[in-house]
Scaffold this active site. Structure first.
Site, PDB file in Angstrom:
ATOM      1  N   ASP A 282       0.861  -1.178   0.000  1.00 15.47           N
ATOM      2  CA  ASP A 282       0.000   0.000   0.000  1.00 15.47           C
ATOM      3  C   ASP A 282       0.908   1.243   0.000  1.00 15.47           C
ATOM      4  OD1 ASP A 282      -2.283   1.736   0.542  1.00 15.47           O
ATOM      5  OD2 ASP A 282      -1.487   1.837   2.587  1.00 15.47           O
TER       6      ASP A 282
HETATM    7 MG   LIG Z   1      -2.820   3.189   3.519  1.00 10.59          MG
END
Ligand SMILES: [Mg+2]
Length: 230
Positions: free
Chosen positions: A9
């Site tokens: 991410d």
């Molecule tokens: Mg994040």
């Protein structure tokens, strides 16, 4: 470790989104003669974060975030500016703010050097995330970046992960690990797509979770992923 491929991410995992956001907000507020006070910044963040949470739950479209957050902020403070146009100026400024979390570049470099292939998977505005990525200094260590807007689905939708898997070099999903700070987008999403996951609980919440692994620091992430590889 059985993994060859790490799907990271971006925001609050490798990138310091709050730093980028604050820099960009202050710059556009200043250029329009608006206050740079904590009250004003916090009011914006509350509006934007709530919209992003609703988007991550699949309740609203992306355009509702970008088209209404400054409209709502300006309505709240009685400011006679066009919030949609302002959002474009903000995103343009945000794209040049690629703040990383301390140690993120070194982490990516060492993981790459240990033989992992790294990708970034992010929900966000395509052009903005791409430019922030280029500004960040991570490009030598990361093979590619996959952005929800370009993939045509967002985390946690399994379609997002399926499409990412179809575009990476590794063909065996058992060798892929998803790493992220969001239990809903990264961990639940990765699990639903049948992938192992590593929750980056940097806020040290110790919340119950279904991740394959939990780490609370880059140091712990290094111990997990680099121990025994050198
Ligand atoms: Mg994040």
């Amino acid at each position: 470790m059985q993994y060859t491929t790490l799907l990271f991410d971006a925001d609050e995992t490798l990138f310091d989104f709050r730093c980028s956001e604050t820099m960009a907000l202050r710059a556009v507020f200043r250029s329009h003669g608006l206050p740079e006070t904590d009250e004003f910044l916090d009011a914006y963040r509350r509006i934007s974060d709530t919209l992003w949470e609703r988007y991550n739950r699949g309740e609203i479209e992306k355009a509702e975030i970008t088209d209404t957050r400054f409209v709502r902020l300006f309505a709240q403070f009685g400011i006679p500016l066009d919030g949609v146009d302002f959002n474009r100026r903000y995103l343009d400024t945000l794209a040049s703010c690629g703040c990383l979390l301390p140690g993120a570049a070194e982490l990516c470099r060492d993981l790459r050097d240990a033989g992992y292939t790294l990708y970034i998977i992010t929900n966000g505005v395509g052009d903005v995330q791409k430019r922030r990525f280029r500004e960040s200094g991570l490009t030598p260590y990361v093979a590619d970046i996959f952005i929800s807007e370009e993939i045509g689905a967002s985390k946690p939708n399994p379609a997002f992960f399926d499409r990412v898997l179809s575009r990476i070099a590794e063909t065996d999903a058992r060798h892929v690990l998803v790493i992220g700070d969001s239990l809903s987008a990264d961990i639940a999403g990765g699990r639903a797509a049948g992938l192992d996951t590593c929750w980056y609980d940097f806020r040290q919440t110790n919340a119950p979770n279904d991740a394959t692994y939990t780490v609370q620091s880059f140091q712990a992430m290094r111990a997990l992923l680099l121990e025994g590889t050198k």
